[in-house]
Scaffold this motif. Structure first.
Motif, PDB file in Angstrom:
ATOM      1  N   VAL A 219       6.765   2.413  11.116  1.00  0.00           N
ATOM      2  CA  VAL A 219       7.942   1.810  10.474  1.00  0.00           C
ATOM      3  C   VAL A 219       7.592   0.415   9.951  1.00  0.00           C
ATOM      4  O   VAL A 219       7.930   0.052   8.821  1.00  0.00           O
ATOM      5  N   HIS A 220       6.905  -0.363  10.789  1.00  0.00           N
ATOM      6  CA  HIS A 220       6.474  -1.698  10.355  1.00  0.00           C
ATOM      7  C   HIS A 220       5.538  -1.598   9.150  1.00  0.00           C
ATOM      8  O   HIS A 220       5.638  -2.393   8.208  1.00  0.00           O
ATOM      9  N   ARG A 221       4.627  -0.629   9.194  1.00  0.00           N
ATOM     10  CA  ARG A 221       3.675  -0.449   8.088  1.00  0.00           C
ATOM     11  C   ARG A 221       4.428  -0.199   6.778  1.00  0.00           C
ATOM     12  O   ARG A 221       4.109  -0.789   5.741  1.00  0.00           O
ATOM     13  N   LYS A 222       5.435   0.675   6.834  1.00  0.00           N
ATOM     14  CA  LYS A 222       6.222   0.977   5.635  1.00  0.00           C
ATOM     15  C   LYS A 222       6.967  -0.265   5.150  1.00  0.00           C
ATOM     16  O   LYS A 222       7.015  -0.547   3.941  1.00  0.00           O
ATOM     17  N   ASN A 223       7.555  -1.024   6.087  1.00  0.00           N
ATOM     18  CA  ASN A 223       8.273  -2.243   5.704  1.00  0.00           C
ATOM     19  C   ASN A 223       7.345  -3.256   5.050  1.00  0.00           C
ATOM     20  O   ASN A 223       7.710  -3.927   4.074  1.00  0.00           O
ATOM     21  N   ILE A 224       6.133  -3.378   5.603  1.00  0.00           N
ATOM     22  CA  ILE A 224       5.145  -4.296   5.028  1.00  0.00           C
ATOM     23  C   ILE A 224       4.796  -3.875   3.605  1.00  0.00           C
ATOM     24  O   ILE A 224       4.766  -4.697   2.679  1.00  0.00           O
ATOM     25  N   MET A 225       4.534  -2.592   3.431  1.00  0.00           N
ATOM     26  CA  MET A 225       4.186  -2.083   2.100  1.00  0.00           C
ATOM     27  C   MET A 225       5.318  -2.302   1.107  1.00  0.00           C
ATOM     28  O   MET A 225       5.094  -2.713  -0.041  1.00  0.00           O
ATOM     29  N   ASP A 226       6.552  -2.055   1.556  1.00  0.00           N
ATOM     30  CA  ASP A 226       7.701  -2.224   0.659  1.00  0.00           C
ATOM     31  C   ASP A 226       7.893  -3.692   0.276  1.00  0.00           C
ATOM     32  O   ASP A 226       8.176  -4.013  -0.887  1.00  0.00           O
ATOM     33  N   LYS A 227       7.748  -4.594   1.249  1.00  0.00           N
ATOM     34  CA  LYS A 227       7.916  -6.018   0.968  1.00  0.00           C
ATOM     35  C   LYS A 227       6.859  -6.527  -0.010  1.00  0.00           C
ATOM     36  O   LYS A 227       7.149  -7.313  -0.913  1.00  0.00           O
ATOM     37  N   LEU A 228       5.621  -6.083   0.207  1.00  0.00           N
ATOM     38  CA  LEU A 228       4.512  -6.574  -0.613  1.00  0.00           C
ATOM     39  C   LEU A 228       4.316  -5.760  -1.884  1.00  0.00           C
ATOM     40  O   LEU A 228       3.573  -6.173  -2.778  1.00  0.00           O
ATOM     41  N   GLU A 229       4.964  -4.592  -1.921  1.00  0.00           N
ATOM     42  CA  GLU A 229       4.780  -3.653  -3.031  1.00  0.00           C
ATOM     43  C   GLU A 229       3.310  -3.277  -3.174  1.00  0.00           C
ATOM     44  O   GLU A 229       2.749  -3.201  -4.270  1.00  0.00           O
ATOM     45  N   LEU A 230       2.699  -3.050  -2.028  1.00  0.00           N
ATOM     46  CA  LEU A 230       1.303  -2.615  -1.952  1.00  0.00           C
ATOM     47  C   LEU A 230       1.278  -1.342  -1.112  1.00  0.00           C
ATOM     48  O   LEU A 230       1.750  -1.351   0.023  1.00  0.00           O
ATOM     49  N   TYR A 231       0.701  -0.283  -1.653  1.00  0.00           N
ATOM     50  CA  TYR A 231       0.876   1.011  -0.991  1.00  0.00           C
ATOM     51  C   TYR A 231      -0.437   1.708  -0.630  1.00  0.00           C
ATOM     52  O   TYR A 231      -0.457   2.912  -0.393  1.00  0.00           O
ATOM     53  N   SER A 232      -1.514   0.952  -0.546  1.00  0.00           N
ATOM     54  CA  SER A 232      -2.781   1.540  -0.108  1.00  0.00           C
ATOM     55  C   SER A 232      -3.485   0.572   0.828  1.00  0.00           C
ATOM     56  O   SER A 232      -3.232  -0.641   0.801  1.00  0.00           O
ATOM     57  N   LEU A 233      -4.373   1.114   1.661  1.00  0.00           N
ATOM     58  CA  LEU A 233      -5.118   0.267   2.597  1.00  0.00           C
ATOM     59  C   LEU A 233      -5.977  -0.772   1.879  1.00  0.00           C
ATOM     60  O   LEU A 233      -5.995  -1.942   2.289  1.00  0.00           O
ATOM     61  N   PRO A 234      -6.687  -0.407   0.792  1.00  0.00           N
ATOM     62  CA  PRO A 234      -7.468  -1.435   0.085  1.00  0.00           C
ATOM     63  C   PRO A 234      -6.603  -2.586  -0.435  1.00  0.00           C
ATOM     64  O   PRO A 234      -7.006  -3.750  -0.372  1.00  0.00           O
ATOM     65  N   GLU A 235      -5.406  -2.263  -0.933  1.00  0.00           N
ATOM     66  CA  GLU A 235      -4.512  -3.313  -1.435  1.00  0.00           C
ATOM     67  C   GLU A 235      -4.037  -4.214  -0.295  1.00  0.00           C
ATOM     68  O   GLU A 235      -3.981  -5.443  -0.437  1.00  0.00           O
ATOM     69  N   LEU A 236      -3.699  -3.607   0.843  1.00  0.00           N
ATOM     70  CA  LEU A 236      -3.261  -4.391   1.996  1.00  0.00           C
ATOM     71  C   LEU A 236      -4.394  -5.271   2.513  1.00  0.00           C
ATOM     72  O   LEU A 236      -4.180  -6.431   2.888  1.00  0.00           O
TER      73      LEU A 236
END
Length: 212
Positions: A181-198
């Motif tokens: 859930v935290h991972r999804k929230n992080i991706m949504d906030k940053l608008e980054l949806y892949s491990l390389p982007e994160l």
């Protein structure tokens, strides 16, 4: 009464060197050592050191996030960053987290001792070779606002280090479902949806480092 110091660095050889410098002084003593931010928080709560000498780029929990927790939970303890990094994101990150001092690892022994003495009397100490531009930007409050919560940044660091949701959950005593859930929230906030982007974002913001 001697100044009680906690050393935090993920390299034993560096901790040994810093300890040797500090213990030449009759007014200071190293009371404990930690190899990462999470261990540092635990030792601070137990031992209440006057000063923490804090590395920044460490696995598990980096020095910036550890500093935030330490100054919140132990306001009498002062943190001095000791890092190889002089870039803006690291310096501002530590100052914003509540560090009272910032030194580079190529500083000499006299400067380290001077910084400890200065910070021990509640005065800030910033290495002379840290850019005036960085300091003026911090003072004027123009630094970038962080959009992630401390918990999200902690989880992002662990994700960027390649740890699975299960392993992160074990480290933080949370379920893997909660981590997801935290991972999804992080991706949504940053608008980054892949491990390389994160991972790239974590590098850019100083949560992890390839250099240390």
């Amino acid at each position: 009464m001697k100044i009680k110091i906690l050393l935090v660095d993920d390299h034993q050889i560096l901790r040994d060197g810093i300890r040797n410098v500090i213990e030449r002084s009759t007014t200071m003593e190293v009371i404990a050592e930690a190899k990462d931010g999470r261990e540092a928080i635990k030792l601070c709560n137990q031992l209440k050191p006057n000063i923490v000498i804090m590395d920044i780029a460490m696995e598990g929990l980096n020095g910036v996030e550890a500093t935030k927790r330490i100054v919140q939970e132990n306001p009498e303890t002062k943190v001095i960053a000791l890092s190889m990094h002089s870039s803006k994101r690291f310096v501002l990150g530590m100052l914003k987290a509540g560090a009272y001092g910032y030194l580079l690892k190529d500083c000499d022994s006299d400067e380290l001792i001077k910084a400890i003495k200065t910070v021990s009397i509640n005065k800030k100490y910033i290495a002379q070779n840290i850019s005036d531009v960085i300091l003026s930007e911090f003072i004027s409050g123009q630094h970038e606002e962080m959009i992630l919560t401390p918990r999200e940044k902690e989880i992002l660091q662990l994700i960027a280090e390649g740890k699975s949701s299960k392993v992160i959950g074990e480290i933080l005593f949370l379920s893997s479902k909660t981590i997801d859930v935290h991972r999804k929230n992080i991706m949504d906030k940053l608008e980054l949806y892949s491990l390389p982007e994160l991972t790239k974002y974590a590098l850019k913001t100083g949560l992890i480092s390839l250099d240390e």
